[in-house]
Motif scaffolding. Sequence first.
Motif, mmCIF file in Angstrom:
data_model
loop_
_atom_site.group_PDB
_atom_site.id
_atom_site.type_symbol
_atom_site.label_atom_id
_atom_site.label_comp_id
_atom_site.label_asym_id
_atom_site.label_seq_id
_atom_site.Cartn_x
_atom_site.Cartn_y
_atom_site.Cartn_z
ATOM 1 N N TYR A 173 0.843 -1.204 0.000
ATOM 2 C CA TYR A 173 0.000 0.000 0.000
ATOM 3 C C TYR A 173 0.871 1.245 0.000
ATOM 4 C CZ TYR A 173 -3.870 3.122 1.277
ATOM 5 O OH TYR A 173 -4.819 4.123 1.292
ATOM 6 N N ASP A 174 0.622 2.125 -0.959
ATOM 7 C CA ASP A 174 1.335 3.397 -1.073
ATOM 8 C C ASP A 174 0.652 4.407 -0.160
ATOM 9 O OD1 ASP A 174 2.449 5.823 -1.758
ATOM 10 O OD2 ASP A 174 2.041 5.656 -3.911
ATOM 11 N N THR A 175 1.173 4.536 1.061
ATOM 12 C CA THR A 175 0.515 5.400 2.040
ATOM 13 C C THR A 175 0.691 6.882 1.717
ATOM 14 O OG1 THR A 175 0.180 5.749 4.418
ATOM 15 C CG2 THR A 175 2.462 5.546 3.664
ATOM 16 N N TYR A 176 1.675 7.224 0.897
ATOM 17 C CA TYR A 176 1.868 8.625 0.499
ATOM 18 C C TYR A 176 0.744 9.075 -0.421
ATOM 19 C CZ TYR A 176 4.326 12.869 -0.997
ATOM 20 O OH TYR A 176 4.673 14.174 -1.253
ATOM 21 N N ASN A 177 0.320 8.183 -1.336
ATOM 22 C CA ASN A 177 -0.754 8.500 -2.285
ATOM 23 C C ASN A 177 -2.067 7.817 -1.933
ATOM 24 O OD1 ASN A 177 0.733 10.127 -4.346
ATOM 25 N ND2 ASN A 177 1.961 8.266 -4.481
ATOM 26 N N ASN A 178 -2.096 7.105 -0.806
ATOM 27 C CA ASN A 178 -3.298 6.438 -0.304
ATOM 28 C C ASN A 178 -3.956 5.529 -1.334
ATOM 29 O OD1 ASN A 178 -3.323 7.280 2.371
ATOM 30 N ND2 ASN A 178 -4.318 9.215 1.882
ATOM 31 N N LYS A 179 -3.207 4.525 -1.781
ATOM 32 C CA LYS A 179 -3.781 3.537 -2.693
ATOM 33 C C LYS A 179 -2.958 2.251 -2.662
ATOM 34 C CE LYS A 179 -1.321 5.310 -6.770
ATOM 35 N NZ LYS A 179 -1.487 5.863 -8.144
ATOM 36 N N PHE A 180 -3.662 1.141 -2.906
ATOM 37 C CA PHE A 180 -2.990 -0.151 -3.007
ATOM 38 C C PHE A 180 -2.244 -0.238 -4.335
ATOM 39 C CE2 PHE A 180 -6.061 -1.528 0.220
ATOM 40 C CZ PHE A 180 -5.290 -2.390 0.991
ATOM 41 N N TYR A 181 -1.177 -1.038 -4.331
ATOM 42 C CA TYR A 181 -0.619 -1.447 -5.605
ATOM 43 C C TYR A 181 -1.620 -2.416 -6.239
ATOM 44 C CZ TYR A 181 3.532 0.983 -4.170
ATOM 45 O OH TYR A 181 4.390 1.974 -3.774
ATOM 46 N N GLN A 182 -1.476 -2.718 -7.522
ATOM 47 C CA GLN A 182 -2.573 -3.367 -8.248
ATOM 48 C C GLN A 182 -2.470 -4.880 -8.353
ATOM 49 O OE1 GLN A 182 -3.680 -1.453 -11.927
ATOM 50 N NE2 GLN A 182 -3.284 0.580 -11.120
ATOM 51 N N ALA A 183 -1.317 -5.442 -8.130
ATOM 52 C CA ALA A 183 -1.174 -6.901 -8.190
ATOM 53 C C ALA A 183 0.199 -7.298 -7.665
ATOM 54 C CB ALA A 183 -1.359 -7.409 -9.627
ATOM 55 N N TRP A 184 0.285 -8.573 -7.251
ATOM 56 C CA TRP A 184 1.529 -9.111 -6.734
ATOM 57 C C TRP A 184 1.770 -10.495 -7.333
ATOM 58 C CZ3 TRP A 184 -2.413 -6.852 -4.146
ATOM 59 C CH2 TRP A 184 -2.143 -5.622 -3.532
ATOM 60 N N TYR A 185 3.022 -10.759 -7.699
ATOM 61 C CA TYR A 185 3.422 -12.089 -8.168
ATOM 62 C C TYR A 185 4.473 -12.607 -7.196
ATOM 63 C CZ TYR A 185 1.935 -14.471 -12.462
ATOM 64 O OH TYR A 185 1.268 -15.252 -13.373
ATOM 65 N N VAL A 186 4.220 -13.773 -6.626
ATOM 66 C CA VAL A 186 5.066 -14.341 -5.584
ATOM 67 C C VAL A 186 5.832 -15.540 -6.151
ATOM 68 C CG1 VAL A 186 5.078 -15.448 -3.313
ATOM 69 C CG2 VAL A 186 3.455 -13.583 -3.803
ATOM 70 N N TYR A 187 7.166 -15.537 -5.976
ATOM 71 C CA TYR A 187 8.014 -16.621 -6.478
ATOM 72 C C TYR A 187 8.774 -17.246 -5.309
ATOM 73 C CZ TYR A 187 7.118 -14.336 -10.970
ATOM 74 O OH TYR A 187 6.516 -13.778 -12.072
ATOM 75 N N PRO A 188 8.231 -18.290 -4.679
ATOM 76 C CA PRO A 188 8.913 -18.914 -3.532
ATOM 77 C C PRO A 188 10.274 -19.493 -3.911
ATOM 78 C CG PRO A 188 6.631 -19.662 -3.721
ATOM 79 C CD PRO A 188 6.959 -18.948 -4.987
ATOM 80 N N ALA A 189 11.259 -19.180 -3.083
ATOM 81 C CA ALA A 189 12.608 -19.757 -3.213
ATOM 82 C C ALA A 189 13.239 -19.489 -4.572
ATOM 83 C CB ALA A 189 12.576 -21.250 -2.929
ATOM 84 N N GLU A 190 12.898 -18.377 -5.211
ATOM 85 C CA GLU A 190 13.534 -18.046 -6.493
ATOM 86 C C GLU A 190 15.052 -18.096 -6.335
ATOM 87 O OE1 GLU A 190 13.970 -14.290 -9.608
ATOM 88 O OE2 GLU A 190 12.100 -14.558 -8.503
ATOM 89 N N ASN A 191 15.716 -18.653 -7.337
ATOM 90 C CA ASN A 191 17.174 -18.780 -7.304
ATOM 91 C C ASN A 191 17.703 -18.476 -8.694
ATOM 92 O OD1 ASN A 191 19.775 -19.309 -6.506
ATOM 93 N ND2 ASN A 191 19.542 -21.537 -6.465
ATOM 94 N N GLY A 192 17.755 -17.206 -9.028
ATOM 95 C CA GLY A 192 18.125 -16.818 -10.379
ATOM 96 C C GLY A 192 17.037 -17.249 -11.348
ATOM 97 N N THR A 193 17.404 -17.976 -12.386
ATOM 98 C CA THR A 193 16.421 -18.440 -13.376
ATOM 99 C C THR A 193 15.643 -19.659 -12.890
ATOM 100 O OG1 THR A 193 18.129 -19.768 -14.452
ATOM 101 C CG2 THR A 193 17.765 -17.549 -15.321
ATOM 102 N N GLN A 194 16.025 -20.206 -11.749
ATOM 103 C CA GLN A 194 15.317 -21.361 -11.196
ATOM 104 C C GLN A 194 14.148 -20.901 -10.322
ATOM 105 O OE1 GLN A 194 18.046 -24.036 -9.172
ATOM 106 N NE2 GLN A 194 19.697 -23.458 -10.570
ATOM 107 N N SER A 210 -3.628 2.016 10.594
ATOM 108 C CA SER A 210 -2.549 2.872 11.102
ATOM 109 C C SER A 210 -1.522 3.153 10.005
ATOM 110 C CB SER A 210 -1.859 2.216 12.300
ATOM 111 O OG SER A 210 -2.746 2.056 13.371
ATOM 112 N N TRP A 211 -1.256 2.148 9.145
ATOM 113 C CA TRP A 211 -0.337 2.379 8.032
ATOM 114 C C TRP A 211 -0.958 3.351 7.029
ATOM 115 C CZ3 TRP A 211 4.487 2.249 6.758
ATOM 116 C CH2 TRP A 211 4.863 2.346 5.409
ATOM 117 N N GLN A 212 -2.240 3.202 6.763
ATOM 118 C CA GLN A 212 -2.914 4.109 5.830
ATOM 119 C C GLN A 212 -2.875 5.543 6.354
ATOM 120 O OE1 GLN A 212 -6.147 5.790 6.258
ATOM 121 N NE2 GLN A 212 -5.798 6.754 4.277
ATOM 122 N N LEU A 213 -2.969 5.706 7.663
ATOM 123 C CA LEU A 213 -2.994 7.043 8.259
ATOM 124 C C LEU A 213 -1.598 7.641 8.422
ATOM 125 C CD1 LEU A 213 -5.719 6.429 11.001
ATOM 126 C CD2 LEU A 213 -5.971 7.749 8.899
#
Length: 346
Positions: A173-194, A210-213
């Motif tokens: 969440y961008d608390t400076y501009n009061n908005k969420f980012y739009q999406a997240w991609y999660v890569y567990p245990a990324e190891n370079g190209t692996q 509290s973070w939003q405020l």
Amino acid sequence: MKKARIVLFSLVLSLLLSGMSLANKTLAATFNEATSKNDIYEKITRPKIGKERTERLLNYIKSTKKPVKNLSSEDLKKLQQDPSITSFSSQGEILKLPFTLESKNLESKNYSAISSLPIQTAAADNRVRINPTTTYPYNAIAQIDYTDGTYGYSCTGWFVDKNTVVTAAHCVYDTYNNKFYQAWYVYPAENGTQLPYGGMASTTAYVTSSWQLANPPDADSIYYKDVQYDFAVINLSSSINHPNYLTINTNPQVNNNIFSVGYPADKGFMSNGSYYYYMYGSSGNISKIENNTITHTAYVTPGMSGGPIMLTSNWNAVSLNSTSSWGIAFSTVSKNFILTWGAQNN
């Protein structure tokens, strides 16, 4: 005559140095007085990711049936006026949970910024590459891509259960501009190209009100007083069953030996037009705990934000990377927030 000139020169030089010393002491005194009356802050640099990974995020946003729903201006007013609202989600959900985060040991009530203090890392760059990444506890840690709809950025996170990822709130969440980012991609245990567990996308995340405020001095900084709120959760699909996750320890102590882990941007590389990252860790210790925040001596750099700070004795997470030297001190309350947000996914 020459001796007299030398004596005169020495006298003038002594007076000048004395004056400079007095001026420096006066400046230091003024600076210390100012910092005692104003809150200090550090940078939270968001490193950009490559074009290919950004496009993957943008394509996911186009295809998802659950786009991010930022709160309306009226909803944001409710957050400010209703203390019972403790957190909310990127899907427009407002939660009134039976616990709140409270500041402790906060000396100053005047938070207008003077200037960013110079970041002083107590230790040299002692980061070591984690390889392989598929052994515990590293297989519970993930590299995270996220986007504001135009650019893509990189952070780190870690699983606290089979489909709940903890990260820094400033990666959600961008608390400076009061908005969420739009999406997240999660890569567990990324190891370079692996990518041993592939990638998992989401548009559902939670932060505290509290973070939003929080009112940071600029979009890339965080006040020390707000570090205690710099934690968030990304909920992945309930069908995800990632088998590796970390335990939260709510009893950090000064002088605890710690290991901070993340995906530093300066260790990333390009391959076939895409950006990839290696996992790195840095050892250190907790030097101070106050205001629900730890100060530590591990070496943390951009891209490692959100990564776990673990006790070396048992690999429990006692904090996460917020800035180069600060992180939340996990407590029963912050743990309850995380577990409650994760339970929304079941």
